[in-house]
Structures are given as structure tokens and as C-alpha cells.
Write a protein that holds these residues in place. Structure first.
Motif, PDB file in Angstrom:
ATOM      1  N   THR A  24       0.816  -1.203   0.000  1.00 47.07           N
ATOM      2  CA  THR A  24       0.000   0.000   0.000  1.00 47.07           C
ATOM      3  C   THR A  24       0.855   1.261   0.000  1.00 47.07           C
ATOM      4  O   THR A  24       1.783   1.385   0.801  1.00 47.07           O
TER       5      THR A  24
ATOM      6  N   SER B 189       0.532   4.826   1.061  1.00 46.42           N
ATOM      7  CA  SER B 189      -0.433   5.481   1.944  1.00 46.42           C
ATOM      8  C   SER B 189      -0.139   6.959   2.168  1.00 46.42           C
ATOM      9  O   SER B 189      -0.724   7.570   3.062  1.00 46.42           O
TER      10      SER B 189
ATOM     11  N   VAL C 176      -1.986  -1.204  -3.826  1.00 47.92           N
ATOM     12  CA  VAL C 176      -3.092  -0.361  -3.384  1.00 47.92           C
ATOM     13  C   VAL C 176      -2.634   1.085  -3.227  1.00 47.92           C
ATOM     14  O   VAL C 176      -1.597   1.357  -2.614  1.00 47.92           O
TER      15      VAL C 176
ATOM     16  N   ASN D 221      -3.700   4.308  -1.417  1.00 45.78           N
ATOM     17  CA  ASN D 221      -4.600   4.659  -0.320  1.00 45.78           C
ATOM     18  C   ASN D 221      -4.058   5.863   0.454  1.00 45.78           C
ATOM     19  O   ASN D 221      -3.703   5.754   1.628  1.00 45.78           O
TER      20      ASN D 221
ATOM     21  N   SER E  35      -7.959   3.168  -3.828  1.00 45.72           N
ATOM     22  CA  SER E  35      -8.878   3.032  -2.710  1.00 45.72           C
ATOM     23  C   SER E  35      -9.447   4.353  -2.224  1.00 45.72           C
ATOM     24  O   SER E  35     -10.660   4.493  -2.028  1.00 45.72           O
ATOM     25  N   THR E  36      -8.565   5.331  -1.973  1.00 52.98           N
ATOM     26  CA  THR E  36      -9.013   6.643  -1.492  1.00 52.98           C
ATOM     27  C   THR E  36      -8.270   7.747  -2.227  1.00 52.98           C
ATOM     28  O   THR E  36      -7.306   7.499  -2.944  1.00 52.98           O
TER      29      THR E  36
ATOM     30  N   TYR F  42     -12.046   2.674  -6.818  1.00 52.52           N
ATOM     31  CA  TYR F  42     -13.067   2.895  -5.800  1.00 52.52           C
ATOM     32  C   TYR F  42     -13.179   4.373  -5.420  1.00 52.52           C
ATOM     33  O   TYR F  42     -14.029   4.745  -4.639  1.00 52.52           O
ATOM     34  N   SER F  43     -12.287   5.191  -5.956  1.00 51.40           N
ATOM     35  CA  SER F  43     -12.295   6.611  -5.645  1.00 51.40           C
ATOM     36  C   SER F  43     -12.305   7.383  -6.963  1.00 51.40           C
ATOM     37  O   SER F  43     -13.168   7.150  -7.787  1.00 51.40           O
TER      38      SER F  43
END
Length: 204
Positions: free
Chosen positions: A92, A94, A120, A122, A152-153, A172-173
Motif C-alpha cells: 500500500t 499510503s 493499493v 490509499n 482506494s481513497t 473505488y475513488s
């Protein structure tokens, strides 16, 4: 002096604020060198003991990500940089960061996506992970592997990016794809998902 310009001497700040000499001398290297706004990575000439400046690049993407400040930029020289995604785990990113290559076809960010291995993105609400002028390459470890990139975000912008063998990009974002190409990007056999999956239809 020999201190890179893109580093802040925390010990100097401590001295100004009245820290004792013993406290300063006892500081570790990680205490003295702060994160940097720009980190350079060179797979052939770099060393992960370097500070990531243009003249002293690090060797791996993972090291660069640990050094770059939130909102900063990672510059990938020509080479392949492997992200440690392992089946069935994820790797991830992040923090907000821009990842830029020096050559679209030769600056390669690669990960071996196991059956459920996923890279990912995020960075959190309001954050970003942007990519430009590079190749993102998945290396499936099995014929039916679901090599994935998950957004993801936050938001992600992909500009002049080549996606190679990416089975699924799950958004998803928010994401934008500008002047991108997709090489061997197709859903796995019998999968209902396409190369880009948008569960909430929030692609912009």
C-alpha cells in the motif's frame, strides 16, 4: 559543507532551541536527516544508504517511498523497480506522492501480483498518488493470477503511462487516465471484471 540542500538538519534546530550538546551528539542519522520533497532512484547507480538527492540516488522504490515527504516527488531513472507485493498480500502507498519516470518505456514500476496480490493506492481523503511518464508492469505468477492495481481513497492521475499485463484496475475513488496505453491488459478467464473496474462509476 557536504550536507545536501534538500535536507534539514534537525540537530541544528534543536541547538537553536536550546538542546544540550549531548542530546545533539546522541541523535541518530534518522533524527538528523528529514524527509525530502524530491527523491531520485537509480537501479544501477543508486544505493539505499544514499540520501536520495540527484547526485546520490537510492536504489529501490521502497526506500524512496520511505524518504519522500508527503506531497513530494519520486523520480525513477531508467530501470525496473520491484514493489514487494506477495500472494496473497498487498503493498500500500499510503502517502500523497507523485511518481515520475525519466523514460516512459524504460522507467518501469513492477510488481508480481499473486492470485490476489494487489498494489493499493490509499493516500486518504483529499490525498493523491499520481504517476507520469513510466510503465506500470504486473508480473503474474500464474496464468489465472488477478494482478491488480487498486485505487482506494483520494485521487490518482495517470499521464503518459503504459499499463503492462494489468488484469484489473479497480477504481473505488477518483482517477484520470491521460494519454495512457494498455498492453496485454485483459480480465482473467471467466472473470466479470474488465481491465478497468469502476464499482461506483467515479472515474473522472
Amino acid at each position: 559543507n557536504n550536507v545536501p540542500k534538500n535536507r534539514v538538519l534537525k540537530s541544528k534546530a534543536k541547538e537553536i532551541l536550546g538542546a544540550s550538546t549531548n542530546e545533539i551528539l546522541g541523535a541518530s542519522a534518522s533524527d538528523i536527516l528529514s524527509e525530502s520533497d524530491v527523491i531520485y532512484v537509480d537501479s544501477t547507480k543508486g544505493n539505499d544508504n544514499n540520501d536520495g538527492s540527484e547526485s546520490n540516488p537510492v536504489k529501490t522504490f521502497v526506500k524512496a517511498l520511505s524518504l519522500v515527504s508527503a506531497g513530494g516527488t519520486i523520480i525513477l531513472k531508467d530501470g525496473t523497480y520491484t514493489v514487494p507485493v506477495q500472494n496473497p498480500t498487498t503493498y500500500t502507498i499510503s502517502k500523497s506522492v507523485s511518481i515520475k519516470g525519466t523514460n516512459r518505456e524504460k522507467s518501469i514500476l513492477s510488481f508480481a501480483g499473486g492470485f490476489t496480490g494487489t498494489l493499493v493506492l490509499n493516500p486518504g481523503d483529499g490525498g493523491f498518488v499520481d504517476f507520469s511518464n513510466l510503465t506500470i508492469k504486473a508480473v503474474p505468477v500464474a496464468m489465472d493470477a488477478q494482478s491488480q492495481l487498486g485505487i482506494s481513497t483520494g485521487s490518482s492521475n495517470f499521464i503518459n503511462v503504459t499499463f503492462d499485463a494489468m488484469k484489473t484496475i479497480a477504481v473505488y475513488s477518483k482517477a484520470s487516465f491521460i494519454n495512457c496505453s494498455f498492453n496485454k491488459c485483459a480480465p482473467v478467464q471467466n472473470s466479470i471484471f474488465g481491465a478497468i473496474r469502476t464499482p461506483w462509476e467515479k472515474v473522472i
